[in-house]
Structure formats: structure tokens, C-alpha cells
Scaffold this motif. Structure first.
Motif, PDB file in Angstrom:
ATOM      1  N   PRO A 165       0.809  -1.221   0.000  1.00  0.00           N
ATOM      2  CA  PRO A 165       0.000   0.000   0.000  1.00  0.00           C
ATOM      3  C   PRO A 165       0.845   1.275   0.000  1.00  0.00           C
ATOM      4  CG  PRO A 165      -0.902  -1.585   1.530  1.00  0.00           C
ATOM      5  CD  PRO A 165       0.413  -2.139   1.073  1.00  0.00           C
ATOM      6  N   GLN A 171      -1.722   2.978   6.660  1.00  0.00           N
ATOM      7  CA  GLN A 171      -2.847   2.485   5.864  1.00  0.00           C
ATOM      8  C   GLN A 171      -3.202   1.054   6.267  1.00  0.00           C
ATOM      9  OE1 GLN A 171      -2.416   3.106   1.639  1.00  0.00           O
ATOM     10  NE2 GLN A 171      -3.851   1.481   1.093  1.00  0.00           N
ATOM     11  N   GLN A 241      -4.634  -2.814  -1.237  1.00  0.00           N
ATOM     12  CA  GLN A 241      -4.561  -1.856  -2.354  1.00  0.00           C
ATOM     13  C   GLN A 241      -4.436  -2.610  -3.674  1.00  0.00           C
ATOM     14  OE1 GLN A 241      -2.383   1.910  -1.575  1.00  0.00           O
ATOM     15  NE2 GLN A 241      -1.506   1.631  -3.610  1.00  0.00           N
TER      16      GLN A 241
END
Length: 286
Positions: A165, A171, A241
Motif C-alpha cells: 500500500p 494504511q 490496495q
């Protein structure tokens, strides 16, 4: 047939006359284009006179919902490991492809496995089904959906060229916290819904919040289990992600919105005193 006979008793009588069509395979209706009558409905309480014509439809071979869920959820659990352990037939024999330098790959495997193990446990010990079976032909379609997406997202998350990510640990940590909260919420809602069916009751009831804070979402939506489920996959998307995970999340949201709207409409139709401020899946919006 006695006036106080239930639809379930009529199904059993029909099964004795025609053994091929067991009760779960029967759809009994008052009108050919109407909805199927529920087992607990009593003949004399239906809009019929002293005589009644019931319509039978063959639903085809059936399979129990417990079996369906066990098959659907076991597949993704083991399919993911094929890619996580970097089987040689997937990524090749290059030594660089035998392990990942990114800790988030290990974390994603733990979260994915936890999600499906939780689903299997709920299937065996928590869920209660108002309808016990599903058409056997649907199991292929359902498995292709769950198993196929599990393979697709696992391939990219565990790929040697996978990139972590953009915002690193912040995150990932945010996503993990969100993931765990949504999983806890989803489990809490399933337990609360299961409690409505205690003592073998199959009568539809309005679900209300309990002392468990995770169930307070019932104040705002009819199907908070779907709200939490979508939240789980959104957090998994943020954590990894990864585009395939995002597409899976989007499809989950669309499908669960359809289910939530159907359930919401059923509540409104069944209960005149149903809370008017509730929305199907997203508070105040949808």
C-alpha cells in the motif's frame, strides 16, 4: 384436507402420493403466478372458500443451505493457500518467487483465512435457515463466484511483483482495525438474528438492537450484517490496495444491496409498525 391443516402437512400428504417430489422440492401456491406458501400457514386462514385449488411446481433437486455454505466457503479458504505458498505451477521455479518481502502479504492471508473460518463456524453453529434448501443447479454458479474470485485476488496479492500500500503501515493498521470491527459487527448481527429463531420458531420477526453495541446499527438499517460484510471487504481492499479485491468488493456491495432491499421490502410488507426511518443497507442513504 382438514381446514386447520398447515401447508407443511399438505406437502407431506402430497409426498406420500408422489414420493418423487419430497417436501423441499415442492412449491405450493394459491395462484400459478403467486408466491409460494410458507410451511406454517394454515389453510383456513388463507383467502379461500370451503374448497381450494392449490398449484404445485417442481423446484427441482434441492441441496441443504448448510451444505451449500460449507462448500462455498471451504473452497476460497484452501484456494488462497495455493497462491500464498507460491506453488511452482503458479509463479514458476525462480527462487525469487518463493517468498514475499512484504509483511502485508502475510497479514492479508491471515485476514482472508479468518473471514472464511468465521463463516464456516457461523454456518455450523449460528445460522438458522427459514428455508432449508436451495436448487442444486445453483451450487455451481455460487462456487464459480466465490472460488473464482478467491483465486483471482489471491493471485495478485501473492504475486512476486506485488507492491505494498502507498501509505505503508498507517494504511495497513487502519485497515486491520476496520476489518476486525466489521467482522465483530457481522458476527454480532448473525447471533442476534439467530436468537429470533429460538425454539424452532419460523415466524418472521422484526430485529431490534440488543445490549451489544455492534447491533445498534439496527436503529438505522434493516440488514446491518450486509453493511458490516461490505465494510469487511472495503477494509481488505484498503489493506491490500489491489484492484481485483476492489472489484470483488464492488460486486459484493451491488449484490448485497439487492438482497437488503428485498429483505427491507419484506419487512415493510409483513409489519405495519416497522420502523420507518430504517434504510436497507446504508444509514440515511440506501
Amino acid at each position: 384436507v382438514e381446514p386447520n391443516a398447515t401447508i407443511r402437512e399438505i406437502r407431506l400428504m402430497f409426498h406420500k402420493l408422489y414420493p418423487r417430489w419430497y417436501p423441499a422440492r415442492q412449491s405450493i401456491k394459491l395462484d400459478p403466478k403467486g408466491k409460494s406458501l410458507r410451511d406454517e400457514e394454515i389453510l383456513q386462514h388463507l383467502p379461500v372458500g370451503t374448497t381450494a385449488t392449490l398449484y404445485f411446481k417442481d423446484l427441482g433437486p434441492q441441496i441443504g443451505w448448510t451444505t451449500v455454505f460449507l462448500i462455498e466457503y471451504t473452497g476460497p479458504l484452501f484456494i488462497y493457500f495455493v497462491f500464498y505458498f507460491r506453488m511452482t505451477f503458479v509463479y514458476g521455479l525462480d527462487e525469487r518467487f518463493t517468498s514475499s518481502p512484504h509483511p502485508v502479504v502475510n497479514l492479508a492471508c491471515i485476514c482472508h483465512s479468518f473471514h472464511y473460518i468465521k463463516r464456516l463456524i457461523e454456518t455450523m453453529f449460528v445460522h438458522r435457515f427459514s428455508r432449508g434448501t436451495m436448487p442444486l443447479r445453483n451450487i455451481v454458479k455460487n462456487c464459480l463466484y466465490y472460488w473464482g474470485f478467491a483465486a483471482w485476488l489471491a493471485y495478485y496479492i501473492n504475486h512476486p511483483l506485488y507492491t505494498p500500500p502507498s501509505y505503508g503501515k498507517k494504511q495497513i493498521n487502519f485497515a486491520v482495525i476496520m476489518f476486525l470491527l466489521c467482522e465483530a459487527g457481522n458476527f454480532s448481527i448473525h447471533v442476534a438474528l439467530s436468537d429470533l429463531w429460538r425454539n424452532g420458531s419460523k415466524t418472521c420477526k422484526i430485529p431490534y438492537p440488543t445490549k451489544n453495541p455492534f447491533t445498534w446499527l439496527f436503529f438505522f438499517v434493516s440488514c446491518p450484517n450486509y453493511t458490516y460484510e461490505v465494510g469487511t471487504w472495503i477494509s481488505f481492499t484498503i489493506m491490500t490496495q489491489c484492484v481485483p479485491v476492489g472489484l470483488f468488493t464492488l460486486l459484493c456491495f451491488i449484490q448485497m444491496t439487492v438482497w437488503a432491499k428485498d429483505k427491507h421490502c419484506t419487512y415493510l410488507r409483513e409489519f405495519k409498525d416497522y420502523p420507518s426511518h430504517r434504510m436497507p443497507i446504508i444509514p440515511f442513504l440506501l
